[in-house]
Design an enzyme around this catalytic site. Structure first.
Site, PDB file in Angstrom:
ATOM      1  N   ASP A 178       0.873  -1.162   0.000  1.00 58.15           N
ATOM      2  CA  ASP A 178       0.000   0.000   0.000  1.00 58.15           C
ATOM      3  C   ASP A 178       0.916   1.219   0.000  1.00 58.15           C
ATOM      4  OD1 ASP A 178      -1.919   2.017   0.677  1.00 58.15           O
ATOM      5  OD2 ASP A 178      -3.176   0.479   1.595  1.00 58.15           O
ATOM      6  N   GLY A 224     -34.055  -0.287   5.737  1.00 54.78           N
ATOM      7  CA  GLY A 224     -33.342  -0.082   4.474  1.00 54.78           C
ATOM      8  C   GLY A 224     -31.949  -0.663   4.551  1.00 54.78           C
ATOM      9  N   ALA A 279     -18.692 -10.717   3.520  1.00 54.22           N
ATOM     10  CA  ALA A 279     -19.465  -9.605   4.094  1.00 54.22           C
ATOM     11  C   ALA A 279     -18.692  -9.050   5.285  1.00 54.22           C
ATOM     12  CB  ALA A 279     -20.849 -10.076   4.531  1.00 54.22           C
ATOM     13  N   CYS A 292     -21.495  -1.435  -0.536  1.00 58.12           N
ATOM     14  CA  CYS A 292     -21.507  -2.205  -1.793  1.00 58.12           C
ATOM     15  C   CYS A 292     -22.842  -2.261  -2.518  1.00 58.12           C
ATOM     16  CB  CYS A 292     -21.055  -3.626  -1.513  1.00 58.12           C
ATOM     17  SG  CYS A 292     -19.387  -3.639  -0.874  1.00 58.12           S
TER      18      CYS A 292
HETATM   19  C1  UGA Z   1     -22.448  -7.449   1.027  1.00 54.92           C
HETATM   20  C2  UGA Z   1     -22.697  -8.895   0.558  1.00 54.92           C
HETATM   21  O1  UGA Z   1     -23.513  -9.582   1.506  1.00 54.92           O
HETATM   22  C3  UGA Z   1     -21.377  -9.651   0.385  1.00 54.92           C
HETATM   23  O2  UGA Z   1     -21.614 -10.950  -0.158  1.00 54.92           O
HETATM   24  C4  UGA Z   1     -20.483  -8.867  -0.579  1.00 54.92           C
HETATM   25  O3  UGA Z   1     -19.223  -9.516  -0.776  1.00 54.92           O
HETATM   26  C5  UGA Z   1     -20.271  -7.465  -0.014  1.00 54.92           C
HETATM   27  O4  UGA Z   1     -21.551  -6.801   0.112  1.00 54.92           O
HETATM   28  C6  UGA Z   1     -19.367  -6.715  -0.971  1.00 54.92           C
HETATM   29  O5  UGA Z   1     -19.720  -6.592  -2.158  1.00 54.92           O
HETATM   30  O6  UGA Z   1     -18.261  -6.337  -0.561  1.00 54.92           O
HETATM   31  P1  UGA Z   1     -22.007  -6.266   3.394  1.00 54.92           P
HETATM   32  O7  UGA Z   1     -22.251  -4.975   2.655  1.00 54.92           O
HETATM   33  O8  UGA Z   1     -20.834  -6.381   4.270  1.00 54.92           O
HETATM   34  O9  UGA Z   1     -21.901  -7.493   2.332  1.00 54.92           O
HETATM   35  O10 UGA Z   1     -23.280  -6.495   4.317  1.00 54.92           O
HETATM   36  P2  UGA Z   1     -24.598  -7.403   4.305  1.00 54.92           P
HETATM   37  O11 UGA Z   1     -24.517  -8.340   5.425  1.00 54.92           O
HETATM   38  O12 UGA Z   1     -24.862  -7.958   2.964  1.00 54.92           O
HETATM   39  O13 UGA Z   1     -25.737  -6.324   4.659  1.00 54.92           O
HETATM   40  C7  UGA Z   1     -26.032  -5.241   3.777  1.00 54.92           C
HETATM   41  C8  UGA Z   1     -27.206  -4.445   4.304  1.00 54.92           C
HETATM   42  O14 UGA Z   1     -28.426  -5.164   4.150  1.00 54.92           O
HETATM   43  C9  UGA Z   1     -27.132  -4.110   5.805  1.00 54.92           C
HETATM   44  O15 UGA Z   1     -27.588  -2.787   6.010  1.00 54.92           O
HETATM   45  C10 UGA Z   1     -28.073  -5.110   6.445  1.00 54.92           C
HETATM   46  O16 UGA Z   1     -28.588  -4.679   7.676  1.00 54.92           O
HETATM   47  C11 UGA Z   1     -29.148  -5.196   5.377  1.00 54.92           C
HETATM   48  N1  UGA Z   1     -29.953  -6.437   5.424  1.00 54.92           N
HETATM   49  C12 UGA Z   1     -29.356  -7.644   5.244  1.00 54.92           C
HETATM   50  C13 UGA Z   1     -31.324  -6.352   5.600  1.00 54.92           C
HETATM   51  O17 UGA Z   1     -31.895  -5.254   5.738  1.00 54.92           O
HETATM   52  N2  UGA Z   1     -32.070  -7.503   5.619  1.00 54.92           N
HETATM   53  C14 UGA Z   1     -31.493  -8.731   5.444  1.00 54.92           C
HETATM   54  O18 UGA Z   1     -32.238  -9.748   5.455  1.00 54.92           O
HETATM   55  C15 UGA Z   1     -30.106  -8.801   5.262  1.00 54.92           C
END
Ligand code: UGA
Length: 463
Positions: A32, A267, A160, A272
């Site tokens: 980096d 929401g 995630a 991502c």
């Molecule tokens: C997400 C994807 O889940 C990963 O597979 C991916 O690799 C990552 O983006 C990326 O592209 O780097 P992440 O953003 O860390 O991961 O978080 P998530 O666990 O997917 O949650 C995203 C949002 O959706 C959060 O605000 C969460 O609270 C919300 N969510 C999730 C809901 O509102 N309902 C659900 O049932 C699940």
């Protein structure tokens, strides 16, 4: 075989650390240009927090895992290079607000071409629009001084935040995209060997470059679409008396649908989902597919609608005005178990409340105070921050946030906000009456809170 990595904000570090952990015979160097970050990687205080990461880094650092600012040396000595740089949404110019800014991908690619003295396999790890690998290949070939061979692979990341290490240790699948040529397939096989250090071969999938690039955007878009679908249903539930948790449970039992990612919420957030969908929208528009673009855009629009709808419900329950009322906002991170606030629904809610002249008391167990000020203010506008500070108080506990408040709003699903983990009677006693509680994450037991005296409103459930 030395493996190196060009920098990224969050996911490249854990990925390469796990590669080193599972392949003691490989030398992995994470590079980096930011010396402070590298110093942090070399200290006891790693620059990112992921449960389990400390242990992995401690075990391999100095053995076969190294952190360095000497990008040139790392490029020269490596056979395989992961390009894991940021691809934020463009803020100006063509595609502003939608398209990915690929300037870091391009500069990293040019850097490799300038410095390399032997053949390299270059792995595109950042999330990029479909066909970026092609641009990387052209840049590498046009800028290589010696007569070198570069192979490009796409190897998107699916981890995630908060579960990076378990996601990496036991991935559902590893995707490797390559050109459909002998050289391309052989490069893909070399990368597959690295993952085979711990991932069963049957879960290492190879495909063409463009399929692999598109699959990353597609997976995030489909996950976000599930959330927007259940959130759209939550509006119908509130209007009809159906219960969104029951609907989600009933649908999820169908094995074709499955139970995951069907939790209604105020929401989705995170760095991502929105970015990748807007990327897909931009891609569809540039391919002259306006109907496809409109379809995916609706997933983001539904997400925005959900936040507005929840706010309107709060205003309406609080007798149609928030002016001068105190709102206790429980949670500011985009999901539990992280201090990350990027695109967090809580930011939008707080801004809506401020626009309604409410006083907002914010408590989050993991988000820094400075981050909250940054998220609520406009960059570079000092007077704006001063005005915000008159309306916002940042608290060190849920209890102090709730003191004197007219309502509590749960924006992040932290375990500590559950009924069994907080003394809601104490909270109730310290609030204005009637005391309202709005649950945007479906984590509380409404019956227990109603017994205390709260007026409870839950997303996806009627009053
Ligand atoms: C997400 C994807 O889940 C990963 O597979 C991916 O690799 C990552 O983006 C990326 O592209 O780097 P992440 O953003 O860390 O991961 O978080 P998530 O666990 O997917 O949650 C995203 C949002 O959706 C959060 O605000 C969460 O609270 C919300 N969510 C999730 C809901 O509102 N309902 C659900 O049932 C699940």
């Amino acid at each position: 075989m030395p493996v190196n990595r060009i920098p990224n904000e969050s996911l490249g570090g854990p990925t390469c650390a796990v590669i080193a952990h599972k392949n003691p015979h490989l030398k992995v160097t994470i590079v980096d240009i930011n010396a402070t970050r590298i110093a942090a990687w070399n200290s006891d205080n790693l620059p990112i927090y992921e449960p389990g990461l400390d242990e992995v880094v401690k075990e391999c650092r100095g053995r076969n895992l190294f952190f360095s600012t000497d990008v040139d040396a790392a490029i020269i000595e490596s056979d395989l290079i992961f390009v894991s740089v940021n691809t934020p949404t463009k803020v100006k110019g063509v595609g502003a607000g939608y398209a990915a800014d690929l300037k870091w991908v391009e500069s990293a690619t040019r850097h490799i071409a300038r410095v390399a003295t032997s053949d390299k396999i270059v792995v595109e790890k950042s999330t990029v629009p479909c066909r970026t690998a092609q641009s990387m290949r052209v840049i590498l070939e046009a800028n290589s001084t010696a007569n070198l061979k570069f192979d490009i692979l796409s190897n998107p990341e699916f981890l995630a935040e908060g579960t990076a290490i378990p996601d990496l240790m036991k991935p559902d699948r590893v995707l490797i995209g390559s050109l459909d040529t002998d050289r391309g397939r052989s490069a893909a096989a070399s990368l597959a060997d690295v993952y085979a250090g711990w991932v069963p071969r049957s879960q290492i999938i190879t495909m063409n470059l463009w399929s692999s690039e598109l699959s990353k955007l597609a997976a995030n878009a489909i996950l976000a679409q599930r959330i927007s679908s259940i959130n759209a249903l939550s509006a119908i539930c509130e209007a009809t008396g159906a219960d969104v948790d029951e609907v989600s449970y009933a649908c999820g039992l169908d094995t074709r649908i499955g139970p995951k990612f069907l939790k209604a919420s105020v929401g989705f957030g995170g760095s991502c989902f929105q970015k990748d969908i807007l990327n897909l929208v931009y891609l569809s528009e540039s391919l002259h597919l306006p109907e496809v673009a409109a379809y995916w855009k609706q997933v983001v629009e539904m997400n925005e609608y959900q936040k507005r709808r929840f706010t309107n419900r709060i205003i309406s329950k609080l007798f149609n005005t928030l002016t001068g009322k105190r709102i206790a906002l429980f949670g500011f991170a985009f999901k539990k178990d992280t201090g990350d606030t990027r695109e967090s629904a809580a930011i939008t809610l707080a801004k809506y409340f401020l626009a309604e002249s409410a006083l907002v008391s914010i408590y989050d167990p993991k988000v820094d105070e400075s981050q909250i000020w940054m998220d609520l203010s406009e960059p570079g506008v000092e007077s704006n921050l001063d005005a915000i500070k008159k309306q916002v108080t940042i608290c060190d506990s849920a209890y102090s946030a709730a003191e004197g408040a007219d309502c509590v709003v749960i924006a992040t699903e932290w375990e500590e906000f559950r009924v069994e983990n907080l003394d809601y009677k104490k909270i109730y006693d310290s609030m204005q009456k009637p005391a309202f509680l709005f649950d945007g994450r479906l984590i509380i037991d409404s019956k227990k809170l109603e017994d205390i005296g709260f007026q409870v409103e839950v997303i996806g459930k009627g009053s």
